[in-house]
Design a protein around this motif. Structure first.
Motif, mmCIF file in Angstrom:
data_model
loop_
_atom_site.group_PDB
_atom_site.id
_atom_site.type_symbol
_atom_site.label_atom_id
_atom_site.label_comp_id
_atom_site.label_asym_id
_atom_site.label_seq_id
_atom_site.Cartn_x
_atom_site.Cartn_y
_atom_site.Cartn_z
ATOM 1 N N SER A 2 0.858 -1.123 -0.082
ATOM 2 C CA SER A 2 -0.102 -0.089 0.020
ATOM 3 C C SER A 2 0.836 1.364 0.023
ATOM 4 O O SER A 2 0.224 2.284 -0.364
ATOM 5 C CB SER A 2 -1.106 0.059 1.265
ATOM 6 O OG SER A 2 -0.137 0.120 2.290
ATOM 7 N N ASN A 13 0.342 13.452 -1.176
ATOM 8 C CA ASN A 13 -0.443 13.469 -0.126
ATOM 9 C C ASN A 13 -0.917 14.898 0.508
ATOM 10 O O ASN A 13 -1.764 15.216 0.922
ATOM 11 C CB ASN A 13 -0.553 12.392 0.838
ATOM 12 C CG ASN A 13 0.922 12.187 1.126
ATOM 13 O OD1 ASN A 13 1.665 13.115 1.062
ATOM 14 N ND2 ASN A 13 1.342 11.213 1.811
ATOM 15 N N LEU A 46 -13.703 13.845 5.891
ATOM 16 C CA LEU A 46 -13.063 12.550 6.164
ATOM 17 C C LEU A 46 -12.363 12.217 5.097
ATOM 18 O O LEU A 46 -11.020 11.618 5.647
ATOM 19 C CB LEU A 46 -14.260 11.544 5.847
ATOM 20 C CG LEU A 46 -13.991 9.810 6.090
ATOM 21 C CD1 LEU A 46 -13.287 9.753 7.484
ATOM 22 C CD2 LEU A 46 -14.983 8.866 5.820
ATOM 23 N N ALA A 47 -12.217 12.520 3.944
ATOM 24 C CA ALA A 47 -11.180 12.554 2.994
ATOM 25 C C ALA A 47 -9.858 13.138 3.300
ATOM 26 O O ALA A 47 -8.807 12.521 2.996
ATOM 27 C CB ALA A 47 -11.577 12.905 1.300
ATOM 28 N N THR A 48 -10.199 14.360 3.721
ATOM 29 C CA THR A 48 -8.953 15.092 4.317
ATOM 30 C C THR A 48 -8.213 14.409 5.264
ATOM 31 O O THR A 48 -7.008 14.399 5.499
ATOM 32 C CB THR A 48 -9.532 16.796 4.777
ATOM 33 O OG1 THR A 48 -10.507 16.986 3.830
ATOM 34 C CG2 THR A 48 -8.371 17.532 4.940
ATOM 35 N N LEU A 49 -9.116 13.845 6.425
ATOM 36 C CA LEU A 49 -8.521 12.974 7.468
ATOM 37 C C LEU A 49 -7.561 11.926 6.977
ATOM 38 O O LEU A 49 -6.411 11.815 7.366
ATOM 39 C CB LEU A 49 -9.493 13.008 8.657
ATOM 40 C CG LEU A 49 -9.059 11.754 9.345
ATOM 41 C CD1 LEU A 49 -8.186 12.601 10.437
ATOM 42 C CD2 LEU A 49 -10.274 11.315 10.550
ATOM 43 N N VAL A 50 -8.118 11.095 6.040
ATOM 44 C CA VAL A 50 -7.314 10.160 5.147
ATOM 45 C C VAL A 50 -6.144 10.420 4.767
ATOM 46 O O VAL A 50 -5.088 9.928 4.949
ATOM 47 C CB VAL A 50 -8.322 9.418 4.551
ATOM 48 C CG1 VAL A 50 -7.559 8.329 3.798
ATOM 49 C CG2 VAL A 50 -9.535 8.819 5.184
ATOM 50 N N ALA A 51 -6.393 11.416 3.903
ATOM 51 C CA ALA A 51 -4.865 12.208 3.397
ATOM 52 C C ALA A 51 -4.078 12.621 4.420
ATOM 53 O O ALA A 51 -2.806 12.182 4.238
ATOM 54 C CB ALA A 51 -5.398 13.280 2.457
ATOM 55 N N LEU A 53 -3.798 11.509 7.443
ATOM 56 C CA LEU A 53 -3.215 10.159 8.092
ATOM 57 C C LEU A 53 -1.940 9.612 7.075
ATOM 58 O O LEU A 53 -0.955 9.099 7.707
ATOM 59 C CB LEU A 53 -4.345 9.228 8.253
ATOM 60 C CG LEU A 53 -4.952 9.493 9.532
ATOM 61 C CD1 LEU A 53 -6.214 8.573 9.731
ATOM 62 C CD2 LEU A 53 -4.396 9.460 10.761
ATOM 63 N N THR A 54 -2.301 9.449 5.756
ATOM 64 C CA THR A 54 -1.040 9.059 4.893
ATOM 65 C C THR A 54 0.018 9.658 5.296
ATOM 66 O O THR A 54 1.237 9.208 4.876
ATOM 67 C CB THR A 54 -1.602 9.090 3.604
ATOM 68 O OG1 THR A 54 -1.724 10.492 3.057
ATOM 69 C CG2 THR A 54 -2.866 8.152 3.299
ATOM 70 N N THR A 80 -7.397 17.818 11.429
ATOM 71 C CA THR A 80 -8.214 17.282 10.518
ATOM 72 C C THR A 80 -9.199 16.186 11.092
ATOM 73 O O THR A 80 -10.463 16.050 10.937
ATOM 74 C CB THR A 80 -7.582 16.428 9.298
ATOM 75 O OG1 THR A 80 -6.631 15.622 9.846
ATOM 76 C CG2 THR A 80 -7.119 17.440 8.374
#
Lengths: 487, 220
Positions: A2, A13, A46-51, A53-54, A80
């Motif tokens: 991943s 990111n 949510l998408a911003t949070l995931v980005a 976290l990466t 985020t």
């Protein structure tokens, strides 16, 4: 595998953390309808949070404009996360506001667009590697929140927005003057142009800067960004802005925006600390922090409005955090970081609860809210737990961070620790007094029902409780590393 | 030549400080707006001179923005607003004009003492510009404190921003990003304030900030 996938994306990111809220802001400004836009708002955060976290896994090289390092990643991930949970709370909160007609669909479109614009501005301020860009982002964040505070258009909301706008702009103007002075100090060493405003270049060569110029610059920066942190002499905008705007905005202000301004202050503190001849930034910050703490803790006793009370509690806690960073050293910095994280989580959870309580009761006046644990058990007990956390009772997270701040102060400056403990106790007394009134006894007033979203409240409080009992090893190591970096 | 360059730069920057004093004692709305136009004209001249001296053509853009926006468009818009709201009466000040002027003189002295000491190592063009700029910023703050009327507070804030632009252009080679953002932020700020003014009008039939204060927090 991943990780490989992440590295091979067409854009990195960091860009995603900025582009998602930016695009969402434009989209939400154009789309009608409450359910769809509220859902999109949550999805975008949510998408911003995931980005974000990466960013923990893959960290791009610092460029001339953007940087990801150990310090700002703490703020970005925390920001985020709170941004995401607040948008989930906001969806149910806004639904109720539309029902009772306090917000119109046109207002709502504006509200959602501004929410995403605020997320964009805050992420940009945190990720900026250029002190000019950071300033622009903080100015943008100020403007968006001013507009949201005034959204109800009542007398009080307008006055709050006006006050916030005037004080915020003056603060931002002083910070710009400080930024210009930093550039002036850096120019003879680094050379003209772009490079003399790039953070990584500045910190690498701060030793050679003109110390006196840097000292004057820091005074302006501290007053300027300190206004946005809500430090005592220049805090006047904060209670009004928290009390009169929509409650999700109160949560974002306390949980995020104050942290962003604090982050800017910390960056410049590191710059000053790297120059041996410049004024020591620590004592200045510690003094302002302590004054804010003492002032706010006494002011807590005279509050009649529930949101205003918790706004003063935010001033108190920002005071503690700035004090801890001002004391400096690995332990106090660690305590400051932990306290900042805990305060963001707890205070936004409290505002989620308070938002629903105010909707159910139809008022924000403390005197008209009684017996919540009987009439609205879930909200009532959430409030009790939240306030127990914010007042610093064990075993919740804030107890631990406050304990660390106090012990590290005792070891070095016992007299200051006495003042610190006094402030903490006075504030805890005020909060407990008011909350026992509100939570227990015979229920009075309106018994409205609200479709509350309990999940964000529980998630935050659970995190605070869990970190009060046990902090995972990697997290401790990470925070220790950042604390060392802060000097 | 060098001497001449310095003298003109000082004259323009010092002129800006003088016009800031003029702003302080205006007690009529239109007089205030005209004085602010003059403030912006002096600023744009000063910026243009810096552009010429530093050989930095992008600063001409900043000068043009200052001239068009702050000397012409914004004062005209505010002029119309003032007429529309019917508030072209005397402005009341807090503390009296004499006291305000004395405080202003003190602030100018303070900024000279602070900046000239702190920037001993910098080149003379920048360091005296910076001292004047700080004086303009502080006078703008003083004006915001002593006025009650929302429109005069806006003028105070914009004169403060003029001081910032003077400082930014005096710092040689400062990236253009910041200058444009300053100009832009003023525009945005103006829009925001404009919106507020209309909303204030809509709700209160006045732009006197004193009236707003009566709704101050802590209701019983």
């Amino acid at each position: 595998m991943s990780l490989e996938l992440l590295r091979n994306l067409p854009f990195d990111n960091v860009t995603a953390v900025l582009v998602i809220p930016g695009v969402a802001a434009l989209l939400l400004a154009a789309l009608p309808g409450y359910r769809l836009t509220a859902f999109l708002n949550v999805a975008a955060t949510l998408a911003t949070l995931v980005a974000a976290l990466t960013l923990l896994l893959v960290r791009p090289e610092p460029g001339p404009y953007l940087i990801v390092d150990d310090l700002n990643i703490v703020f970005v991930v925390l920001g985020t996360f709170v941004g995401f949970t607040t948008s989930a709370f906001s969806a149910s909160y806004i639904g109720h506001e539309i029902e009772i007609g306090r917000l119109t669909p046109a207002n709502l479109r504006f509200y959602h667009a501004m929410y995403q614009a605020l997320m964009f501005a805050m992420n940009l301020a945190l990720l900026a590697n250029n002190i000019g860009l950071m300033w622009v982002a903080i100015e943008l964040a100020t403007l968006t929140t001013v507009l949201m505070v005034g959204i109800y258009r009542t007398h009080e909301a307008l006055e709050a927005a006006w006050k916030y706008f005037i004080l915020g702009s003056v603060g931002i103007a002083l910070a710009l003057f400080g930024t210009i002075l930093v550039y002036m100090a850096a120019r003879p060493v680094i050379g003209e142009g772009q490079d003399a405003m790039v953070w990584t270049a500045l910190i690498a060569r701060a030793k050679e800067f003109d110390a006196r110029l840097l000292t004057v610059a820091f005074i302006f920066l501290m007053l300027g960004y300190g206004t946005k942190v809500g430090l005592a002499p220049v805090h006047a905008w904060l209670p009004d802005a928290h009390a009169e705007g929509p409650t999700p905005i109160s949560a974002v202000l306390s949980g995020l925006l104050l942290n962003v301004a604090l982050y800017a202050l910390l960056r410049f503190k590191m710059l000053l600390a790297a120059n041996p001849d410049a004024i020591a930034p620590g004592p200045l910050m510690a003094t302002l922090g302590l004054v804010s703490l003492l002032f706010a803790s006494f002011m807590l006793y005279r509050r009649r409005d529930i949101k205003r009370m918790f706004a003063y509690s935010s001033i108190e806690h920002m005071g503690i955090i700035v004090f801890a960073f001002g004391m400096g050293g690995p332990l106090a910095n660690f305590a400051g970081l932990l306290h900042m994280t805990m305060h963001s989580l707890t205070k936004s959870a409290i505002f989620f609860t308070v938002g629903h309580i105010a909707q159910a009761k139809g008022t924000q006046k403390i005197a008209e809210i009684r017996g919540l644990t009987e009439s609205h058990p879930v909200l009532g007990w959430s409030l009790v737990v939240g306030v127990a956390a914010i007042a610093g009772f064990p075993p919740l997270g804030i107890f631990m961070s406050e304990f660390l701040v106090v012990t590290s102060t005792f070891a070095r400056e016992p007299l200051l620790a006495v003042l610190l403990v006094m402030g903490l106790l006075v504030a805890a007394g005020a909060l407990v007094l008011r909350v026992t009134d509100m939570a227990f006894g015979e229920p009075t007033g309106k018994m409205g029902l609200v479709e509350a979203s309990y999940l964000p409240i529980f998630a935050h409080l659970a995190l605070v409780l869990a970190s009060g009992i046990y902090l995972p090893g990697p997290l401790v190591a990470w925070f220790q590393n950042v604390a060392r970096l802060l000097g | 030549m060098d001497r001449f360059v310095l003298d003109v730069a000082h004259m323009l920057a010092g002129g800006l400080v003088l016009v800031s004093f003029m702003l302080l004692y205006q007690d009529r709305m239109f007089g205030l707006l005209n004085a602010f136009s003059l403030h912006a004209v002096v600023l744009s001249l000063s910026v243009a001179w810096q552009a010429y001296v530093q050989g930095a053509p992008h600063l001409y853009v900043t000068a043009a923005i200052a001239l068009a926006l702050k000397a012409i468009i914004i004062p005209l818009a505010l002029h119309r607003l003032v007429v529309k709201l019917g508030i072209h009466r005397t402005i009341e000040t807090v503390g009296g004009i004499g006291l305000t002027m004395l405080a202003g003189i003190g602030l100018v002295a303070l900024s000279m003492v602070v900046m000239l000491r702190a920037t001993a190592a910098a080149d003379p063009l920048a360091r005296e510009d910076l001292a004047f700029a700080l004086a303009v910023v502080l006078l703008g703050l003083l004006m915001m404190v002593t006025r009650r009327n929302a429109v005069s507070q806006i003028i105070g804030f914009m004169s403060l921003e003029n001081g910032l632009i003077l400082a930014a252009t005096g710092a040689k080679g400062m990236p253009l990003v910041v200058e444009i953002s300053v100009a832009f932020s003023v525009l945005v700020a103006f829009i925001v304030i404009g919106v507020f003014l209309f909303r204030i009008r809509e709700r209160f039939d006045t732009v006197d900030v004193q009236a707003l204060d009566e709704f101050r927090g802590e209701r019983r």
